[in-house]
Scaffold this motif. Structure first.
Motif, PDB file in Angstrom:
ATOM      1  N   MET A   1       0.839  -1.083  -0.033  1.00 15.80           N
ATOM      2  CA  MET A   1      -0.040   0.026   0.091  1.00 15.80           C
ATOM      3  C   MET A   1       0.927   1.231   0.044  1.00 15.80           C
ATOM      4  O   MET A   1       1.665   1.363   0.778  1.00 15.80           O
ATOM      5  CB  MET A   1      -0.881   0.026   1.212  1.00 15.80           C
ATOM      6  N   SER A   2       0.776   2.104  -0.982  1.00 16.40           N
ATOM      7  CA  SER A   2       1.477   3.331  -0.935  1.00 16.40           C
ATOM      8  C   SER A   2       1.101   4.301  -0.024  1.00 16.40           C
ATOM      9  O   SER A   2       0.051   4.252   0.550  1.00 16.40           O
ATOM     10  CB  SER A   2       1.329   3.911  -2.389  1.00 16.40           C
ATOM     11  N   HIS A   3       2.166   5.374   0.160  1.00 15.95           N
ATOM     12  CA  HIS A   3       1.803   6.198   1.429  1.00 15.95           C
ATOM     13  C   HIS A   3       0.791   7.134   1.297  1.00 15.95           C
ATOM     14  O   HIS A   3       0.006   7.585   1.859  1.00 15.95           O
ATOM     15  CB  HIS A   3       3.020   7.067   1.579  1.00 15.95           C
ATOM     16  N   GLU A   4       0.201   7.198  -0.323  1.00 14.65           N
ATOM     17  CA  GLU A   4      -1.037   8.155  -0.388  1.00 14.65           C
ATOM     18  C   GLU A   4      -2.200   7.468   0.110  1.00 14.65           C
ATOM     19  O   GLU A   4      -3.270   8.433   0.303  1.00 14.65           O
ATOM     20  CB  GLU A   4      -1.011   8.235  -2.073  1.00 14.65           C
ATOM     21  N   GLN A   5      -2.379   6.156   0.041  1.00 13.73           N
ATOM     22  CA  GLN A   5      -3.153   5.478   0.550  1.00 13.73           C
ATOM     23  C   GLN A   5      -3.425   5.605   2.119  1.00 13.73           C
ATOM     24  O   GLN A   5      -4.600   5.658   2.877  1.00 13.73           O
ATOM     25  CB  GLN A   5      -3.332   4.131   0.453  1.00 13.73           C
ATOM     26  N   HIS A   6      -2.490   6.073   2.711  1.00 16.51           N
ATOM     27  CA  HIS A   6      -2.397   6.485   4.326  1.00 16.51           C
ATOM     28  C   HIS A   6      -2.361   7.985   4.875  1.00 16.51           C
ATOM     29  O   HIS A   6      -2.034   8.407   5.669  1.00 16.51           O
ATOM     30  CB  HIS A   6      -1.186   5.625   5.007  1.00 16.51           C
ATOM     31  N   ARG A   7      -2.809   8.820   3.594  1.00 17.93           N
ATOM     32  CA  ARG A   7      -2.814  10.314   3.723  1.00 17.93           C
ATOM     33  C   ARG A   7      -3.540  10.702   5.004  1.00 17.93           C
ATOM     34  O   ARG A   7      -2.932  11.418   5.835  1.00 17.93           O
ATOM     35  CB  ARG A   7      -3.237  10.969   2.383  1.00 17.93           C
ATOM     36  N   GLU A   8      -4.654  10.170   5.132  1.00 20.59           N
ATOM     37  CA  GLU A   8      -5.423  10.536   6.318  1.00 20.59           C
ATOM     38  C   GLU A   8      -4.798  10.084   7.893  1.00 20.59           C
ATOM     39  O   GLU A   8      -4.805  10.928   8.545  1.00 20.59           O
ATOM     40  CB  GLU A   8      -6.799  10.063   6.608  1.00 20.59           C
ATOM     41  N   LEU A   9      -4.309   8.963   7.652  1.00 25.87           N
ATOM     42  CA  LEU A   9      -3.586   8.330   8.863  1.00 25.87           C
ATOM     43  C   LEU A   9      -2.185   9.288   9.232  1.00 25.87           C
ATOM     44  O   LEU A   9      -2.201   9.771  10.370  1.00 25.87           O
ATOM     45  CB  LEU A   9      -3.168   7.091   8.784  1.00 25.87           C
ATOM     46  N   ILE A  10      -1.536   9.669   8.080  1.00 26.54           N
ATOM     47  CA  ILE A  10      -0.546  10.408   8.191  1.00 26.54           C
ATOM     48  C   ILE A  10      -0.835  11.946   9.084  1.00 26.54           C
ATOM     49  O   ILE A  10      -0.184  12.281   9.847  1.00 26.54           O
ATOM     50  CB  ILE A  10       0.277  10.811   6.900  1.00 26.54           C
ATOM     51  N   LYS A  11      -1.735  12.544   8.336  1.00 24.69           N
ATOM     52  CA  LYS A  11      -2.293  13.857   9.019  1.00 24.69           C
ATOM     53  C   LYS A  11      -2.678  13.541  10.545  1.00 24.69           C
ATOM     54  O   LYS A  11      -2.425  14.504  11.114  1.00 24.69           O
ATOM     55  CB  LYS A  11      -3.637  14.076   8.172  1.00 24.69           C
ATOM     56  N   THR A  12      -3.274  12.487  10.774  1.00 29.36           N
ATOM     57  CA  THR A  12      -3.776  12.460  12.276  1.00 29.36           C
ATOM     58  C   THR A  12      -2.769  12.137  13.121  1.00 29.36           C
ATOM     59  O   THR A  12      -2.624  12.800  14.214  1.00 29.36           O
ATOM     60  CB  THR A  12      -4.751  11.182  12.209  1.00 29.36           C
ATOM     61  N   LEU A  13      -1.728  11.397  12.714  1.00 31.04           N
ATOM     62  CA  LEU A  13      -0.651  11.221  13.396  1.00 31.04           C
ATOM     63  C   LEU A  13       0.354  12.315  13.689  1.00 31.04           C
ATOM     64  O   LEU A  13       0.841  12.724  14.695  1.00 31.04           O
ATOM     65  CB  LEU A  13       0.373   9.950  12.590  1.00 31.04           C
ATOM     66  N   HIS A  14       0.268  13.229  12.692  1.00 31.89           N
ATOM     67  CA  HIS A  14       1.263  14.485  12.679  1.00 31.89           C
ATOM     68  C   HIS A  14       0.571  15.349  13.773  1.00 31.89           C
ATOM     69  O   HIS A  14       1.271  15.906  14.600  1.00 31.89           O
ATOM     70  CB  HIS A  14       1.111  15.133  11.397  1.00 31.89           C
ATOM     71  N   GLU A  15      -1.110  15.542  13.615  1.00 29.24           N
ATOM     72  CA  GLU A  15      -1.809  16.210  14.569  1.00 29.24           C
ATOM     73  C   GLU A  15      -1.716  15.698  16.037  1.00 29.24           C
ATOM     74  O   GLU A  15      -1.615  16.474  16.995  1.00 29.24           O
ATOM     75  CB  GLU A  15      -3.047  16.334  14.242  1.00 29.24           C
ATOM     76  N   CYS A  16      -1.646  14.593  16.144  1.00 32.34           N
ATOM     77  CA  CYS A  16      -1.678  14.037  17.531  1.00 32.34           C
ATOM     78  C   CYS A  16      -0.050  14.247  18.084  1.00 32.34           C
ATOM     79  O   CYS A  16       0.118  14.698  19.308  1.00 32.34           O
ATOM     80  CB  CYS A  16      -1.794  12.403  17.457  1.00 32.34           C
ATOM     81  N   ALA A  17       0.944  14.180  17.281  1.00 31.75           N
ATOM     82  CA  ALA A  17       2.349  14.206  17.600  1.00 31.75           C
ATOM     83  C   ALA A  17       2.631  15.881  18.088  1.00 31.75           C
ATOM     84  O   ALA A  17       3.099  16.121  19.203  1.00 31.75           O
ATOM     85  CB  ALA A  17       3.276  13.954  16.770  1.00 31.75           C
ATOM     86  N   ALA A  18       1.889  16.664  17.332  1.00 33.50           N
ATOM     87  CA  ALA A  18       1.902  18.040  17.632  1.00 33.50           C
ATOM     88  C   ALA A  18       1.382  18.434  19.055  1.00 33.50           C
ATOM     89  O   ALA A  18       1.849  19.164  19.743  1.00 33.50           O
ATOM     90  CB  ALA A  18       1.243  18.765  16.547  1.00 33.50           C
ATOM     91  N   ALA A  19       0.112  17.811  19.086  1.00 31.32           N
ATOM     92  CA  ALA A  19      -0.664  17.913  20.386  1.00 31.32           C
ATOM     93  C   ALA A  19       0.077  17.587  21.560  1.00 31.32           C
ATOM     94  O   ALA A  19       0.147  18.213  22.627  1.00 31.32           O
ATOM     95  CB  ALA A  19      -2.038  17.484  20.313  1.00 31.32           C
ATOM     96  N   CYS A  20       0.683  16.416  21.425  1.00 31.32           N
ATOM     97  CA  CYS A  20       1.485  15.799  22.536  1.00 31.32           C
ATOM     98  C   CYS A  20       2.693  16.674  23.091  1.00 31.32           C
ATOM     99  O   CYS A  20       3.016  16.849  23.948  1.00 31.32           O
ATOM    100  CB  CYS A  20       1.953  14.468  22.246  1.00 31.32           C
ATOM    101  N   ASN A  21       3.298  17.182  21.766  1.00 33.08           N
ATOM    102  CA  ASN A  21       4.509  18.148  22.015  1.00 33.08           C
ATOM    103  C   ASN A  21       4.016  19.319  22.724  1.00 33.08           C
ATOM    104  O   ASN A  21       4.679  19.898  23.702  1.00 33.08           O
ATOM    105  CB  ASN A  21       5.122  18.406  20.650  1.00 33.08           C
TER     106      ASN A  21
END
Length: 108
Positions: A1-21
């Motif tokens: 599965m290419s990373h484009e198929q995980h676009r929403e998950l990548i965005k959610t992970l980024h937002e979570c990391a930012a909130a945790c930081n």
């Protein structure tokens, strides 16, 4: 599965990391820092695993399921700890963590 198929998950992970930081930094400024110790520790754990999974997905890791499963567990633990604290930064972090945990479970 290419990373484009995980676009929403990548965005959610980024937002979570930012909130945790953000939560990590804000917790360090609270009056009773000892009371915040577990929150601070889990903020770091969660930000680190979310950032790692975000990067791993971008490079098309073959371990999506395994990493997402671990990430979901850490996000839930962080969310549960943050939810215990009334600070706005902790509540926002908890929400981000629970959203991320759900997204990770779906990917696992």
């Amino acid at each position: 599965m290419s990373h484009e198929q995980h676009r929403e998950l990548i965005k959610t992970l980024h937002e979570c990391a930012a909130a945790c930081n953000h939560c990590f930094d804000a917790c360090l400024k609270e009056d009773d820092i000892k009371m915040m110790a577990e929150c601070i520790r889990l903020d770091r754990e969660c930000a680190d695993i979310c950032s790692y999974l975000e990067h791993a997905l971008a490079r098309n890791t073959p371990f999506v399921s395994e990493l997402a499963s671990v990430c979901a567990k850490i996000c839930e633990a962080c969310g549960n700890e943050c939810k215990k604290h009334d600070h706005e930064h902790c509540q926002k972090c908890a929400d981000a963590c629970f959203r991320c945990a759900e997204a990770c479970k779906n990917a696992a």
